[in-house]
Write a protein that holds these residues in place. Structure first.
Motif, PDB file in Angstrom:
ATOM      1  N   PHE A 218       0.737  -1.058  -0.045  1.00 36.14           N
ATOM      2  CA  PHE A 218       0.054   0.179  -0.202  1.00 36.14           C
ATOM      3  C   PHE A 218       0.929   1.335  -0.035  1.00 36.14           C
ATOM      4  CE2 PHE A 218      -2.850  -3.349   1.405  1.00 36.14           C
ATOM      5  CZ  PHE A 218      -4.089  -2.499   0.660  1.00 36.14           C
ATOM      6  N   ASN A 221      -2.217   4.086   2.018  1.00 43.02           N
ATOM      7  CA  ASN A 221      -3.623   3.249   2.111  1.00 43.02           C
ATOM      8  C   ASN A 221      -4.346   2.996   0.448  1.00 43.02           C
ATOM      9  OD1 ASN A 221      -3.377   3.300   5.023  1.00 43.02           O
ATOM     10  ND2 ASN A 221      -4.141   5.333   4.926  1.00 43.02           N
ATOM     11  N   VAL A 222      -3.491   3.324  -0.363  1.00 40.34           N
ATOM     12  CA  VAL A 222      -4.071   2.907  -1.690  1.00 40.34           C
ATOM     13  C   VAL A 222      -3.277   1.770  -2.166  1.00 40.34           C
ATOM     14  CG1 VAL A 222      -4.338   3.428  -4.225  1.00 40.34           C
ATOM     15  CG2 VAL A 222      -4.697   5.232  -2.119  1.00 40.34           C
ATOM     16  N   TYR A 223      -3.767   0.643  -2.656  1.00 41.99           N
ATOM     17  CA  TYR A 223      -3.330  -0.685  -3.189  1.00 41.99           C
ATOM     18  C   TYR A 223      -2.391  -0.503  -4.202  1.00 41.99           C
ATOM     19  CZ  TYR A 223      -3.324  -6.100  -2.714  1.00 41.99           C
ATOM     20  OH  TYR A 223      -3.091  -7.269  -2.968  1.00 41.99           O
ATOM     21  N   SER A 248       0.034   1.956  -9.195  1.00 39.18           N
ATOM     22  CA  SER A 248      -0.472   2.789  -7.868  1.00 39.18           C
ATOM     23  C   SER A 248      -1.815   3.494  -7.810  1.00 39.18           C
ATOM     24  CB  SER A 248       0.507   3.857  -7.505  1.00 39.18           C
ATOM     25  OG  SER A 248       0.768   4.629  -8.308  1.00 39.18           O
ATOM     26  N   SER A 249      -2.659   2.882  -8.470  1.00 40.18           N
ATOM     27  CA  SER A 249      -3.988   3.431  -8.664  1.00 40.18           C
ATOM     28  C   SER A 249      -5.155   2.309  -8.238  1.00 40.18           C
ATOM     29  CB  SER A 249      -4.188   3.573 -10.338  1.00 40.18           C
ATOM     30  OG  SER A 249      -3.311   4.598 -10.803  1.00 40.18           O
ATOM     31  N   ASP A 250      -4.831   1.947  -6.884  1.00 38.70           N
ATOM     32  CA  ASP A 250      -5.899   1.153  -6.250  1.00 38.70           C
ATOM     33  C   ASP A 250      -5.806  -0.103  -7.218  1.00 38.70           C
ATOM     34  OD1 ASP A 250      -7.727   0.495  -4.297  1.00 38.70           O
ATOM     35  OD2 ASP A 250      -9.313   1.508  -5.095  1.00 38.70           O
ATOM     36  N   SER A 270      -8.816  -4.426  -9.386  1.00 32.99           N
ATOM     37  CA  SER A 270      -8.929  -3.003  -9.082  1.00 32.99           C
ATOM     38  C   SER A 270     -10.179  -2.555  -9.580  1.00 32.99           C
ATOM     39  CB  SER A 270      -7.850  -2.135 -10.022  1.00 32.99           C
ATOM     40  OG  SER A 270      -8.128  -0.779 -10.007  1.00 32.99           O
ATOM     41  N   PRO A 271     -11.058  -1.855  -8.552  1.00 30.85           N
ATOM     42  CA  PRO A 271     -10.534  -1.382  -7.271  1.00 30.85           C
ATOM     43  C   PRO A 271     -10.256  -2.435  -6.290  1.00 30.85           C
ATOM     44  CG  PRO A 271     -12.701  -1.042  -7.504  1.00 30.85           C
ATOM     45  CD  PRO A 271     -12.389  -1.383  -8.802  1.00 30.85           C
ATOM     46  N   ASN A 272      -9.815  -1.976  -5.074  1.00 30.79           N
ATOM     47  CA  ASN A 272      -9.531  -3.043  -4.204  1.00 30.79           C
ATOM     48  C   ASN A 272     -10.475  -2.989  -3.022  1.00 30.79           C
ATOM     49  OD1 ASN A 272      -7.861  -5.016  -2.805  1.00 30.79           O
ATOM     50  ND2 ASN A 272      -7.089  -3.412  -1.276  1.00 30.79           N
ATOM     51  N   LYS A 273     -11.731  -2.964  -3.591  1.00 31.49           N
ATOM     52  CA  LYS A 273     -13.199  -2.947  -2.551  1.00 31.49           C
ATOM     53  C   LYS A 273     -13.990  -3.886  -3.031  1.00 31.49           C
ATOM     54  CE  LYS A 273     -16.240   0.396  -0.136  1.00 31.49           C
ATOM     55  NZ  LYS A 273     -16.600   1.814  -0.057  1.00 31.49           N
TER      56      LYS A 273
END
Length: 302
Positions: A218, A221-223, A248-250, A270-273
């Motif tokens: 990270f 705090n961004v994956y 580095s764009s989540d 992506s995204p990491n959610k």
């Protein structure tokens, strides 16, 4: 048929079947990915945009040693069969680890091959991947999790030739904080000191014969996804780290592969959610061990 935007998946892994001119997309596919869930599926495509499936490749028997955290399956062809390396949370001990499964087909069914996990029984470990060294001996590269040690590590362990067990104690290759690009975080309830994540290692032999290791962490705090390089060309290193992340764009937990037209790609989620994660495919340029996103190069030339 589904497009990439319709496929929910974490930790994507591509197996390129050059005989059949097909792509097999594996990954963490349980909808309840952070809790109960007991399945691995595969998507099959003729390109990297449209997918048929999902097809079940692993459904455990009732007495299987895990019933949650079915994570990060990846499939390797080795000595006439297909081997899946996958992470499981163990019922008895509550630790996580990577085990091996086996099949004669890319579409399974895969069945347990190792006796439980191959990683140490008292470690929180995950994301094991196969590496064959210059002598033809198998290794597993994996992560020793930050949830146990704070500063997550990338480790390697020699495997038996049948991939059923570890032969030695694991070797620590490096810690996340050894690299210049990851940043730390503090967790509210677990390891409240400065923590650093290691996720999803993948070993790649570059065209110039340099041994690279792709892994995720990270940044603020961004994956993100970065690359490290073995000074000796051996899996035991020592390892040098690129100054800046590759992505580095989540997005993260990626791997590298050459498509059916020999174009190098990075794939990651992506995204990491959850439940929004999707497979992403990014064309790369490789020059004397340097790996760059092709879209970054096009921006420089504008």
């Amino acid at each position: 048929m589904r497009t990439n935007q319709e496929v929910q998946i974490r930790d994507p892994f591509i197996y390129v079947d050059r005989k059949e001119s097909k792509y097999y997309l594996y990954g963490s596919t349980d909808r309840n990915i952070w809790g109960k869930g007991t399945s691995f599926d595969v998507w099959v495509g003729n390109d990297l945009k449209n997918w048929e499936g999902p097809y079940p490749v692993f459904r455990p028997e009732q007495d299987f040693y895990s019933e949650e955290n079915f994570w990060a399956p990846e499939v390797h062809y080795y000595k006439g069969a297909y081997y899946m390396f996958a992470t499981f949370l163990l019922k008895g001990s509550g630790f996580r680890g990577t085990a091996t499964l086996k099949s004669n087909s890319l579409t399974g069914p895969f069945t347990p091959h190792s006796e439980g996990v191959v990683t140490p029984d008292d470690w929180f470990s995950l994301d094991g991947t196969l590496h064959i060294d210059d002598e033809g001996m198998p290794w597993m590269v994996f992560c020793h999790e930050w949830v146990q040690i704070g500063d997550g590590e990338i480790c390697a362990v020699r495997l038996s030739e049948d991939l059923k067990e570890a032969l030695d104690e694991p070797v620590t290759l490096f810690a996340a904080s050894d690299a210049p690009w990851p940043t730390s975080f503090k967790h509210k309830t677990r390891n409240t000191q400065a923590n650093y994540v290691t996720d999803g290692p993948y070993v790649y032999r570059a065209e110039n014969d340099e041994l690279l290791l792709l892994w995720a962490s990270f940044v603020d705090n961004v994956y993100a996804q970065g690359i490290s390089r073995s000074k000796t060309g051996k899996i035991t290193g020592p390892w040098l780290h690129d100054e800046e992340p590759l992505f580095s764009s989540d997005g993260g937990h990626g791997m590298l592969f050459h498509d059916l037209h020999d174009q190098l790609h990075l794939t990651l989620h992506s995204p990491n959610k959850t439940p929004n994660e999707r497979p992403v495919f990014i064309e790369l340029d490789e020059n004397n061990g340097s790996i760059r996103r092709r879209d970054d190069e096009s921006k420089r030339n504008r």
